[in-house]
Design a protein around this motif. Sequence first.
Motif, short mmCIF file in Angstrom:
data_model
loop_
_atom_site.label_atom_id
_atom_site.label_comp_id
_atom_site.label_asym_id
_atom_site.label_seq_id
_atom_site.Cartn_x
_atom_site.Cartn_y
_atom_site.Cartn_z
N UNK A 33 0.84 -1.20 0.00
CA UNK A 33 0.00 0.00 0.00
C UNK A 33 0.88 1.26 0.00
N UNK A 715 4.35 -1.58 5.49
CA UNK A 715 3.63 -0.32 5.61
C UNK A 715 2.41 -0.48 6.51
N UNK A 716 2.10 0.59 7.20
CA UNK A 716 0.95 0.57 8.10
C UNK A 716 -0.21 1.31 7.45
N UNK A 717 -1.33 0.67 7.47
CA UNK A 717 -2.51 1.34 6.95
C UNK A 717 -3.62 1.20 7.98
N UNK A 718 -4.19 2.30 8.35
CA UNK A 718 -5.32 2.19 9.28
C UNK A 718 -6.58 1.96 8.48
N UNK A 719 -7.42 1.19 9.06
CA UNK A 719 -8.64 0.83 8.33
C UNK A 719 -9.46 2.07 8.02
N UNK A 720 -10.01 2.13 6.84
CA UNK A 720 -10.78 3.30 6.45
C UNK A 720 -12.25 3.06 6.57
N UNK B 109 -3.89 7.76 5.29
CA UNK B 109 -3.83 6.52 6.09
C UNK B 109 -2.49 5.82 5.94
N UNK B 111 1.39 4.95 6.30
CA UNK B 111 2.48 5.13 7.25
C UNK B 111 3.46 4.02 7.08
N UNK B 112 4.72 4.34 6.86
CA UNK B 112 5.72 3.29 6.66
C UNK B 112 6.15 2.69 7.98
N UNK B 113 6.02 3.48 9.04
CA UNK B 113 6.40 2.97 10.36
C UNK B 113 5.16 2.75 11.20
N UNK B 172 -9.38 8.11 8.69
CA UNK B 172 -9.54 8.64 7.33
C UNK B 172 -10.49 7.75 6.51
N UNK B 245 0.03 -0.15 -4.31
CA UNK B 245 -1.42 0.04 -4.39
C UNK B 245 -1.75 1.45 -3.90
#
Lengths: 720, 335
Positions: A33, A715-720, B109, B111-113, B172, B245
């Motif tokens: 992502x 990578x960190x993705x917070x749920x949308x 949304x 963030x690599x860390x 978000x 993505x």
Amino acid sequence: MNFLFPLYLLGAAAVIAPLLYHLRRRPPKEHLPFSSHMFLEKSPELLTRRSRLEHLLLLLLRCLAIALLALAFSRPFLRTEMPAVEVTGAARLLMLDTSASMRRAGLWEKAVEEAKAAIAKSGDGDLLALMTFDRQPSLKMSFEDWRSLPVEQRKERARQIVDGLKPGWASSDGGAALIQAAGIMDEVVSAGEQEGSRDRQIIVVSDFQEGLNLDALAGFAWPQDLAVEPRLLQPKDLDNFGLALVAAQADDEADEFEEEAASVSAGESELPGENIQVRVRNTRDSAVERFSLYWKDEPARGLKGGINPGASRILTAPPRTDPTKDGVLVMDGDSEDFDNLAYVTRLQPRPVRVLYHGEKVSETDTSSAFFYFSRAMQPTDTFEPTVSVHKKGTPAELQDIDFVVATASFAEAQLPALTRWVENGGTLLYAMREGDTGESLQGLTGLTGLKGSEAQVTEYAMLADLDFEHPLLLSFAKARVRDFTKVHFWKHRSLSWPETEDGKVVRVANFDDGQPAWLEVPRGKGKVLVFASSWAPSDSQLALSTKFVPLLYSAFRLAGYSASRPPLYYVGDVLQLPPGVASVTLPGGESRKVPAAGGSFAETSEPGIYTADTGTRVYSYAVNVAPSESRVSPMEMERLNELGVVLAATADGATGGAVAGESPEDTQRKQADRELEQHQRMWWWLLLAAGAILLVETWLAGRARRARPAADTSATVTAG
Amino acid sequence: MKDASATAARTGAPPRSMGFLDTAALMRIKSLELRARVVVEGFLKGLHRSPYHGFSVEFSEYRQYVQGDDPRYIDWKVLARSDRVFIKKFEDETNLRCQLLVDNSRSMAYGSGEVTKAQYAATLAATLACFLMAQGDAVGLTTFDEKVDQHVPARNRPGHLRRVMLHLEKAPSGKGTDVSQPLAHVSELMTRRGILVLVSDLLAPLDTLETQLSYLSAAGHDVVVFQVMDPMELSFDFQKATHFRDLESGADLYVDPGVARAGYLKRLQAHLDALRRTCEKHGIEYHLLPTDRPLELMLHDFIVARRRVSLPARARNLSSGGGGKGGSTSNRNAA
């Protein structure tokens, strides 16, 4: 290092596959992502310019595994270990089929021709042995015989032997013959005459008919270095009807052929008892279907019919005028006549061993029941009775007894043995004498509560209610002979048993006072015949009546005995002779003495009627050609392969083997290479190493795959 | 502020290292409000080391009367004591209205860390809100993606901070980023002059952004732009070629970082430069904030920016003679 199949080394070129595989940059399946594609541009997925080999260790292992596999398939070996081989030529065993089917027109001449060609092919250094086979293999010239002859005489001698051979009448057992031949070939090698590399071959000259019988090979491990070269002899044509007698069997199995046949001309059988069944068979590739079947001396009374190619049928032979003579059935219609005759013997009397048990056993005293019985037991065309008398107080010797007649009660100790004998299928005739209370009878029949007492007879009693459908009285069924009124019984016993036992008793005849006279009580597989009065003059007139002897013989028939033909014999079978035979007359009229120990005769080398004379009687035995010889269609050669036999190249190279144009030295060198390679078995170790490498490769690849996803997708993705 | 420090002490807030709070450690505090208070408290505690002084609503100044000044603002006491005529000047800060514009698009949304841009932006906004409300200023919040999502007008009353925090805590959810449309919307809603703090990654074309920023600036608003970027977005230090993505469109794009890095950095730099130039052109304070930058520094930047901005603003106030709504409010307060 040398290679047996160096072309397989080309397979090592397959290392290009893993090389390309490692060079190719595969787009990863994972997704990373990212915030936006705003500043990104798509990269080309396959970059040859930047391609570099990844996972070098894996690549190395994969290439190594492929290279090892290619090496293993090329079958490497080290020729330095090769022992010095003295090439001394081939060892060949020539097998000639002499079975009856080889008597077909023109076949034997071809066989001799083939055999001579094989002999001519033998070189000075070669070894040759000669063997014939039908149902028994026979070594006509061994390798030792060949060696012992001067080189220039060897072939000539072999040709002479072949010239002296001719086909016999026996069936063929190709399997047993090949196994013996393999043994002979094995001995050639194990004799150890520095012939390690001698090419070994068996040449089989035969018509390879379907009836060759290779079954024995199924359980035999054929030596892989022993090649068989089949020389198939093609007959002029394949039309053949087979004719074979069928062992006695139930009437209903006979084909209703007569009804189907287009033209059957047969008269009524004058002796309906003679029921000769034959199996007729037509070969698969036959072009003829019409046949006629008749007795040799009565060609006019035969039957005609048709049978489809490949079919087989059981027919009843046409009737003949005199069945008491030996006869020959002839089948006509095909082009081959070696199997067109079926020899049939006449019906022969059945020996019946009778044990007699009674009181006052005397052959001279007319008041004794045995006096009449012994006189009744004369040999006839149907039975050959021999009577032995049971001595009182000794246990009955029942193992060789066919029939037991008792006119007195048994001691209680003897009953269990007798009962067992009856239950196992024996038949016992028990005639009650005056004063018999039925105790023995109760034990023998198993009828609980059976009692006997003396009946009150005024003047005399006669038989009544005779059951002429019962086998015992079947021969008296005709009106002329069914009158029993002249048989008077002065005394008889009265038998009674509980009603519950009624179902176990078959009444054959009663006295005119309603008391049971003759009974049949089945027990186990056997039966007990009970006469409530004996044939002694003090009891009745039965012994003096014309019914007496037929009645006793009916009892034998009821016990399952009848006139019979000797068992079916085929050429080569051993005849089982009765005691006392001194000589056997062959079909040709020649007489052969039977050794004193006797009992059997093995020289049945041709079909026909063999007669054996005991001095008092003449026995005849029909010896026929085995039915398997009639199946003359050639078998599939694959059958040999299926049974594990290694087929060699035929003369025209049809089945592979030596390459045309290759020198014998080359062939022998290749053979030596093969043996060396088989001895060293380096391919096995190479395969093992390839397997081990692939295991390591699998482990490494698995580890790399597990490690990969964690590397980049962080990578960190917070749920949308 | 007493309350804030007490709360931080009770919950055992993470210890500060090197003077600043580690961003990742800070983000481990679940409560956004608490996070903001920790930052503000930390900032105020370290203030004595700072060469700058905080700007305060109590701050006032005098200047000599010149002809034309409103005699109502003459400080008569000073005149009586020193016989000099001074004009008493009250700043408008006591009634400062600050509207926080926080980008809530899906690209935030990322963030690599451990810290996503959204978390960082929310904490930043919360910190500012906390800090400003502690000073008695009114704070409002507008979240947006392609359009305005939530709008909380600037206020300063009990419970308002809580409301702002609640809206900031929202994850978000929007799609693309379009700053111009929400800016236009905000400029309509903000009738009174104030500070406009835009917190966004600004990953959008700049064509219309410049127009809107110029409107806002021209309308007398002080605009501060905080561009929040992930360190990996700035360095594009990926190693393995893979499918990237797009968080906003969901599209996949195969990218070999080794090949694409140079182009990416070039285009990014061009974007950032254009943005910086635009802000400078319109007197807008612009700050690029990587998410690993301590938030205290951000607060410091903000205050410095305010000091810089306040002078021209004051000049404007004075030159306009207290005209406009801000001016009238000041006058009312003074009265």
